[in-house]
Design a protein around this motif. Structure first.
Motif, mmCIF file in Angstrom:
data_model
loop_
_atom_site.group_PDB
_atom_site.id
_atom_site.type_symbol
_atom_site.label_atom_id
_atom_site.label_comp_id
_atom_site.label_asym_id
_atom_site.label_seq_id
_atom_site.Cartn_x
_atom_site.Cartn_y
_atom_site.Cartn_z
ATOM 1 N N GLN A 1 0.834 -1.203 0.000
ATOM 2 C CA GLN A 1 0.000 0.000 0.000
ATOM 3 C C GLN A 1 0.871 1.256 0.000
ATOM 4 O O GLN A 1 0.595 2.211 -0.729
ATOM 5 N N ILE B 1 2.338 1.795 -3.461
ATOM 6 C CA ILE B 1 1.339 2.343 -4.387
ATOM 7 C C ILE B 1 1.213 3.848 -4.189
ATOM 8 O O ILE B 1 1.242 4.617 -5.160
ATOM 9 N N THR C 1 0.970 2.256 -11.370
ATOM 10 C CA THR C 1 0.805 1.357 -10.224
ATOM 11 C C THR C 1 -0.150 0.209 -10.542
ATOM 12 O O THR C 1 -0.633 -0.456 -9.635
ATOM 13 N N GLU D 1 -1.556 -2.559 -7.899
ATOM 14 C CA GLU D 1 -2.980 -2.575 -7.549
ATOM 15 C C GLU D 1 -3.596 -3.939 -7.793
ATOM 16 O O GLU D 1 -4.415 -4.405 -7.001
#
Length: 73
Positions: free
Chosen positions: A40, A43, A53, A57
């Motif tokens: 996370q 990203i 990304t 994802e």
């Protein structure tokens, strides 16, 4: 090739003892393992830098789909 133009690929998603689910991402410069929180963060950092990304994802979505199977709450 610079990191900003390297294509990232999803190598695999693994359940590691003591770590839980981790994703392995690869590029021309090597591979790296990320837990969910680390992915996370990657990203967010890449989005802020204007980088693609999409692979990250997809990996996060797959980790989220696997999570209920591996949760030992």
């Amino acid at each position: 090739m610079s990191e900003s133009t390297e294509k990232t690929r999803l190598v695999g998603i693994f359940s590691m003892p003591g770590e839980g689910l981790v994703v392995e991402l690869g590029s021309e410069s090597g591979t790296a393992l990320y837990d969910k929180q680390g992915l996370q963060y990657r990203i967010i950092q890449r989005q802020q830098a204007g980088m693609d990304t999409s692979t990250e994802e997809i990996a996060l979505g797959q980790m989220n789909n696997f999570s209920p199977v591996f949760d030992v709450s």
